[in-house]
Design a protein around this motif. Structure first.
Motif, PDB file in Angstrom:
ATOM      1  N   SER A  95      -0.459   4.541  -8.508  1.00 23.42           N
ATOM      2  CA  SER A  95      -1.083   4.031  -7.283  1.00 23.42           C
ATOM      3  C   SER A  95      -1.839   2.740  -7.551  1.00 23.42           C
ATOM      4  O   SER A  95      -1.764   1.777  -6.778  1.00 23.42           O
ATOM      5  CB  SER A  95      -2.031   5.083  -6.697  1.00 23.42           C
ATOM      6  OG  SER A  95      -1.335   6.207  -6.235  1.00 23.42           O
ATOM      7  N   ARG A 114       0.567  -0.114  -7.970  1.00 20.24           N
ATOM      8  CA  ARG A 114       1.134  -0.496  -6.674  1.00 20.24           C
ATOM      9  C   ARG A 114       0.154  -1.360  -5.891  1.00 20.24           C
ATOM     10  O   ARG A 114       0.532  -2.388  -5.297  1.00 20.24           O
ATOM     11  CB  ARG A 114       1.486   0.747  -5.864  1.00 20.24           C
ATOM     12  CG  ARG A 114       2.741   1.487  -6.321  1.00 20.24           C
ATOM     13  CD  ARG A 114       2.975   2.703  -5.439  1.00 20.24           C
ATOM     14  NE  ARG A 114       3.136   2.311  -4.042  1.00 20.24           N
ATOM     15  CZ  ARG A 114       2.958   3.121  -3.001  1.00 20.24           C
ATOM     16  NH1 ARG A 114       2.585   4.389  -3.217  1.00 20.24           N
ATOM     17  NH2 ARG A 114       3.144   2.693  -1.761  1.00 20.24           N
ATOM     18  N   ILE A 115      -1.097  -0.962  -5.884  1.00 22.47           N
ATOM     19  CA  ILE A 115      -2.115  -1.712  -5.144  1.00 22.47           C
ATOM     20  C   ILE A 115      -2.313  -3.088  -5.753  1.00 22.47           C
ATOM     21  O   ILE A 115      -2.480  -4.087  -5.034  1.00 22.47           O
ATOM     22  CB  ILE A 115      -3.439  -0.925  -5.128  1.00 22.47           C
ATOM     23  CG1 ILE A 115      -3.280   0.351  -4.302  1.00 22.47           C
ATOM     24  CG2 ILE A 115      -4.578  -1.779  -4.584  1.00 22.47           C
ATOM     25  CD1 ILE A 115      -4.421   1.332  -4.437  1.00 22.47           C
ATOM     26  N   ASP A 173       0.177  -5.226  -4.352  1.00 23.06           N
ATOM     27  CA  ASP A 173       0.190  -5.314  -2.890  1.00 23.06           C
ATOM     28  C   ASP A 173      -1.173  -4.870  -2.367  1.00 23.06           C
ATOM     29  O   ASP A 173      -1.396  -3.692  -2.085  1.00 23.06           O
ATOM     30  CB  ASP A 173       1.297  -4.429  -2.311  1.00 23.06           C
ATOM     31  CG  ASP A 173       1.386  -4.505  -0.787  1.00 23.06           C
ATOM     32  OD1 ASP A 173       0.648  -5.322  -0.186  1.00 23.06           O
ATOM     33  OD2 ASP A 173       2.169  -3.726  -0.204  1.00 23.06           O
ATOM     34  N   SER A 208      -2.578  -5.070   0.335  1.00 21.08           N
ATOM     35  CA  SER A 208      -2.644  -4.496   1.676  1.00 21.08           C
ATOM     36  C   SER A 208      -2.749  -2.973   1.619  1.00 21.08           C
ATOM     37  O   SER A 208      -3.223  -2.327   2.566  1.00 21.08           O
ATOM     38  CB  SER A 208      -1.415  -4.898   2.494  1.00 21.08           C
ATOM     39  OG  SER A 208      -0.232  -4.321   1.956  1.00 21.08           O
ATOM     40  N   LEU A 209      -2.339  -2.369   0.486  1.00 21.29           N
ATOM     41  CA  LEU A 209      -2.419  -0.916   0.314  1.00 21.29           C
ATOM     42  C   LEU A 209      -3.863  -0.434   0.210  1.00 21.29           C
ATOM     43  O   LEU A 209      -4.124   0.765   0.309  1.00 21.29           O
ATOM     44  CB  LEU A 209      -1.629  -0.481  -0.921  1.00 21.29           C
ATOM     45  CG  LEU A 209      -0.113  -0.660  -0.850  1.00 21.29           C
ATOM     46  CD1 LEU A 209       0.536  -0.318  -2.189  1.00 21.29           C
ATOM     47  CD2 LEU A 209       0.472   0.216   0.255  1.00 21.29           C
ATOM     48  N   PHE A 252      -5.913  -0.747   2.365  1.00 20.24           N
ATOM     49  CA  PHE A 252      -6.269  -0.289   3.706  1.00 20.24           C
ATOM     50  C   PHE A 252      -5.349   0.821   4.203  1.00 20.24           C
ATOM     51  O   PHE A 252      -5.360   1.169   5.378  1.00 20.24           O
ATOM     52  CB  PHE A 252      -6.231  -1.479   4.677  1.00 20.24           C
ATOM     53  CG  PHE A 252      -7.039  -2.655   4.203  1.00 20.24           C
ATOM     54  CD1 PHE A 252      -8.420  -2.663   4.335  1.00 20.24           C
ATOM     55  CD2 PHE A 252      -6.420  -3.738   3.582  1.00 20.24           C
ATOM     56  CE1 PHE A 252      -9.171  -3.737   3.873  1.00 20.24           C
ATOM     57  CE2 PHE A 252      -7.168  -4.822   3.117  1.00 20.24           C
ATOM     58  CZ  PHE A 252      -8.542  -4.814   3.260  1.00 20.24           C
ATOM     59  N   GLU A 253      -4.573   1.365   3.278  1.00 19.91           N
ATOM     60  CA  GLU A 253      -3.660   2.448   3.612  1.00 19.91           C
ATOM     61  C   GLU A 253      -4.046   3.722   2.867  1.00 19.91           C
ATOM     62  O   GLU A 253      -4.790   3.694   1.879  1.00 19.91           O
ATOM     63  CB  GLU A 253      -2.214   2.062   3.240  1.00 19.91           C
ATOM     64  CG  GLU A 253      -1.720   0.770   3.862  1.00 19.91           C
ATOM     65  CD  GLU A 253      -1.513   0.886   5.358  1.00 19.91           C
ATOM     66  OE1 GLU A 253      -1.320   2.037   5.830  1.00 19.91           O
ATOM     67  OE2 GLU A 253      -1.551  -0.147   6.049  1.00 19.91           O
ATOM     68  N   THR A 254      -3.532   4.847   3.342  1.00 15.91           N
ATOM     69  CA  THR A 254      -3.716   6.111   2.635  1.00 15.91           C
ATOM     70  C   THR A 254      -2.775   6.136   1.434  1.00 15.91           C
ATOM     71  O   THR A 254      -1.579   5.878   1.571  1.00 15.91           O
ATOM     72  CB  THR A 254      -3.399   7.301   3.551  1.00 15.91           C
ATOM     73  OG1 THR A 254      -4.274   7.272   4.682  1.00 15.91           O
ATOM     74  CG2 THR A 254      -3.587   8.619   2.804  1.00 15.91           C
ATOM     75  N   ILE A 255      -3.324   6.425   0.263  1.00 16.68           N
ATOM     76  CA  ILE A 255      -2.519   6.399  -0.950  1.00 16.68           C
ATOM     77  C   ILE A 255      -3.011   7.482  -1.904  1.00 16.68           C
ATOM     78  O   ILE A 255      -4.177   7.892  -1.837  1.00 16.68           O
ATOM     79  CB  ILE A 255      -2.589   5.008  -1.629  1.00 16.68           C
ATOM     80  CG1 ILE A 255      -1.498   4.857  -2.696  1.00 16.68           C
ATOM     81  CG2 ILE A 255      -3.976   4.737  -2.208  1.00 16.68           C
ATOM     82  CD1 ILE A 255      -1.317   3.423  -3.181  1.00 16.68           C
ATOM     83  N   LYS A 271      -7.735   2.952  -5.536  1.00 20.69           N
ATOM     84  CA  LYS A 271      -7.998   1.607  -5.000  1.00 20.69           C
ATOM     85  C   LYS A 271      -8.915   0.817  -5.935  1.00 20.69           C
ATOM     86  O   LYS A 271      -8.739  -0.394  -6.100  1.00 20.69           O
ATOM     87  CB  LYS A 271      -8.592   1.721  -3.592  1.00 20.69           C
ATOM     88  CG  LYS A 271      -7.587   2.292  -2.593  1.00 20.69           C
ATOM     89  CD  LYS A 271      -8.186   2.525  -1.213  1.00 20.69           C
ATOM     90  CE  LYS A 271      -7.134   3.140  -0.288  1.00 20.69           C
ATOM     91  NZ  LYS A 271      -7.649   3.374   1.073  1.00 20.69           N
TER      92      LYS A 271
END
Length: 428
Positions: A92, A95-96, A99, A101-102, A104-107, A114
């Motif tokens: 995770s 990935r963040i 990107d 923008s992740l 602000f997403e559920t991960i 994060k």
């Protein structure tokens, strides 16, 4: 340790500007770590009592060896708790980092992933950096506890004994070496307690604000530690600075109960915007869901209390204390399945049980007489109740209780020190 953290941050920022020209990020991570190590050693050298410096050096060295072994020695064997969540957090975070923008997403991994993503975006995209941060956090926590001991006038052999436990408890070493979120939560709640103690001693409001903010930050990562706030409420409502003691009245008692009920209502209601309690609202939509969580599914071979059913407030009162003891001490002897369970109890569960029960046994003689230690006990009991109700697996309990390890140790150490002082006073 401030210098080590500042230098480490500067290293990451410098690396960020050179990042696109560096191909081997793993080698870069190793170089950054070894540049930082001398500043950690400088922090150790400042202790006037050299045995403390030597203990810290040994504890730090063991954590560094475990960190590298977790990454490069997996072909030999995996460290306990490594794998599964550690790999999920790593993936995770990577990935963040690629990107943002992740954020602000559920991960998977939530806030901790994060945090790793931001670290990997700034510095090398390599797990060594994330795990070295845990090593630094582990040592920083211990230094904070030593500061708390000074604030509470704990010295001598009792302090040194507790230092040895912090440095060499096996799971404290492991959680300070692998890529899990337990250490950052333990750091936040421990430094929160330091600021709370400072507020208690000099009444500066900024310390209370900081202590509360830090607990809320820890709650963003795992909501269970929100129980610590009850200890703060307890002191705010019942402590009289004029009399320098706890003053119980019907008015203050009702106020405290209302605050407890308010926290319970918020934590059990489906309020998606209460981010600090997301763990609760994610699973508990109504009271029936709360009962189901408390009953537990008992997944895995290390599950416990699988035969009980909690479906009423009375059941909470009956089984709550039992689940608390299981949470603190599991795997308990009657649940042992083999040598691994026996050793896990011997060097972990038994230690927690002793730290938890010793202040309770000495409640009337020591804890009850000091508002600060009593409020710490309230923090511990409320948080253990929250975790205990929701956990029915020894492996899960082992990880979650580490979040409270240092606060438990502080209360047990203070109780032991004052008990010994009282004994010596009566003897003379």
């Amino acid at each position: 340790m401030k210098a080590a953290w500042i230098i480490f941050l500067i290293e990451l920022l410098v690396y960020h500007f050179l990042k696109h020209s560096i191909e081997d990020q793993e080698l870069a991570a190793i170089i950054l770590i070894f540049i930082n190590i001398p500043f950690v050693l400088i922090a150790f050298s400042r202790f006037r009592v050299k045995i403390i410096s030597l203990f810290l050096l040994l504890g730090f060295s063991i954590r560094m060896v475990c960190m590298f072994f977790d990454i490069y020695g997996r072909g030999i064997f995996m460290l306990p708790h490594s794998g599964g969540d550690t790999e999920g957090f790593l993936m995770s975070g990577l990935r963040i980092a690629n990107d943002l923008s992740l954020l602000f997403e559920t991960i998977y991994g939530g806030v901790y992933s994060k945090f790793l993503g931001i670290v990997f975006f700034i510095g090398p995209e390599d797990r060594l950096i994330g795990q070295y941060i845990n090593v630094l956090l582990g040592i920083t926590i211990i230094l904070i506890v030593l500061k708390i001991f000074s604030e509470m006038d704990i010295e001598g052999k009792t302090k040194n004994f507790s230092l040895i436990i912090m440095l060499f408890l096996p799971h404290a070493i492991i959680f300070s070496s692998i890529l899990l979120r337990e250490n950052i939560i333990a750091f936040l709640v421990t430094i929160s307690l330091l600021f709370f103690i400072k507020w208690y001693k000099n009444s500066r409001a900024i310390y209370l604000v900081l202590s509360t903010i830090l607990v809320l930050l820890a709650s963003l990562i795992h909501s269970g530690v929100i129980g610590i706030v009850l200890g703060y409420f307890f002191m705010l409502i019942f402590y009289s600075r004029r009399h320098k003691k706890l003053v119980f009245s019907s008015k203050s008692f009702v106020g405290f109960i209302l605050l407890v009920l308010l926290m319970s209502f918020i934590s059990l209601a489906p309020i998606e915007n209460v981010v600090f309690l997301s763990k609760f609202t994610q699973y508990a939509e109504d009271v029936d869901d709360v009962y189901n969580i408390a009953t537990g599914s008992g997944r895995g071979g290390s599950s416990y209390l699988t035969g009980i059913t909690i479906d009423s407030p009375v059941d909470f009162l009956i089984y709550g204390p039992i689940k608390m003891i299981y949470f603190i001490g599991s795997p308990l002897p009657w649940d042992w399945r083999g040598i691994l369970d026996i050793t896990s109890f011997a060097y972990d569960g038994l230690v927690y049980l002793l730290m938890f029960l010793y202040p309770i046994i000495n409640y009337k003689k020591i804890v009850k007489k000091d508002p600060l230690t009593l409020s710490i006990l309230v923090m511990i009991v409320s948080t253990i109740f929250i975790f205990g109700i929701g956990v029915s697996n020894a492996g899960t309990a082992l990880r979650h209780r580490y979040k409270m390890f240092y606060i438990l140790l502080i209360l047990a150490t203070v109780t032991l020190y004052r008990n010994k002082s009282l004994f010596n006073k009566n003897k003379n």
